[in-house]
Design an enzyme around this catalytic site. Sequence first.
Site, PDB file in Angstrom:
ATOM      1  N   ASP A  82     130.634   0.776  67.291  1.00  0.00           N
ATOM      2  CA  ASP A  82     130.352   1.478  68.549  1.00  0.00           C
ATOM      3  C   ASP A  82     131.427   2.505  68.894  1.00  0.00           C
ATOM      4  OD1 ASP A  82     132.243  -0.503  69.074  1.00  0.00           O
ATOM      5  OD2 ASP A  82     130.894  -1.705  70.302  1.00  0.00           O
ATOM      6  N   ASN A 153     130.197 -11.422  78.080  1.00  0.00           N
ATOM      7  CA  ASN A 153     128.784 -11.566  78.461  1.00  0.00           C
ATOM      8  C   ASN A 153     127.886 -11.740  77.235  1.00  0.00           C
ATOM      9  OD1 ASN A 153     128.896  -9.073  77.307  1.00  0.00           O
ATOM     10  ND2 ASN A 153     128.245  -7.916  79.109  1.00  0.00           N
ATOM     11  N   HIS A 155     127.863  -9.789  74.515  1.00  0.00           N
ATOM     12  CA  HIS A 155     127.452  -8.590  73.788  1.00  0.00           C
ATOM     13  C   HIS A 155     128.005  -8.571  72.369  1.00  0.00           C
ATOM     14  CE1 HIS A 155     131.012  -5.899  75.378  1.00  0.00           C
ATOM     15  NE2 HIS A 155     131.338  -6.415  74.225  1.00  0.00           N
ATOM     16  N   GLU A 160     124.100  -4.943  74.972  1.00  0.00           N
ATOM     17  CA  GLU A 160     124.386  -5.701  76.187  1.00  0.00           C
ATOM     18  C   GLU A 160     123.230  -6.637  76.546  1.00  0.00           C
ATOM     19  OE1 GLU A 160     127.273  -5.607  77.263  1.00  0.00           O
ATOM     20  OE2 GLU A 160     128.048  -3.635  77.769  1.00  0.00           O
TER      21      GLU A 160
END
Length: 266
Positions: A82, A153, A155, A160
């Site tokens: 990313d 979270n 990801h 996400e």
Amino acid sequence: MPAERTVQISGSTVIVRPNAEAASRVAADSIAEIVESAVKARGKAVLGLATGATPEVVYANLAARHRAGGLSFQKVVTYNLDEYYPIQPIDPLSYRSYMHRHLFSRVDLPANQAHVLDGTVPEAFVREHTAEFDRWIEADGGLDLQLLGIGRNGHIGFNEPAEWSVAEAVAAPTRLVELHPVTRADAVREFGDAAKVIPRALTMGVKQILSARAIVMLATGPRKASIVAQALRGPVTTAVPASLLQTVADRVVWILDEPAAAELGS
Ligand code: GLP
């Protein structure tokens, strides 16, 4: 429970080591092994790489092996997971800079074999750029190994938590995304100020990640314990993107330190 153990959970191998240093060494060992075997078998190794605080020790370890003369990246091709969007590659906060600092400048990887999504592509061309990134990976014969970290979270990359079906999520291509509030809060650590956090990013899609021939997930520290347990023991759900790894469980190895494994139970 023994501080060093290897167990099977939901079809995946889970390797636990007493601390982050030892866990990172196991991850570096598997990367080095895959590089050597793929280069031997087909003349090159294609690696998917991750950023964040977790893999820093892994890269230091790989660079040390290179310096010691045992590990070459001459025949390695890399694709990073990313990149923030928009961002200049020269910005110290870009993942391109991160990779330069931690790995690319320290090993013999030819510059034109290192791919990081380009945070400077004009928005009108982003789709073309991300689709091309996926085609490059395919043209290189797919990823031999994808190294992953996990967000608090759940990801993976910047895929996400989202309200879409598992079928949609596992087919998601590389694309431009909005960062989740938890991810933005955690990024304050790098950006220094909530208002400065870049709220969007380009991320490799779940599809490419799950297509890797081997997936190594490294998670360390107590902050990851709860999400690691949810991803490994909980249901496969798009609310916890790392749980999607259960759909290709036999290709996934989780490498954890004891604090990150604390909520897995026995
Ligand atoms: C970052 C990256 C992820 C990384 C994760 C965990 O934002 N985009 O690829 O795995 O968040 O980061 P850390 O290792 O710093 O906890």
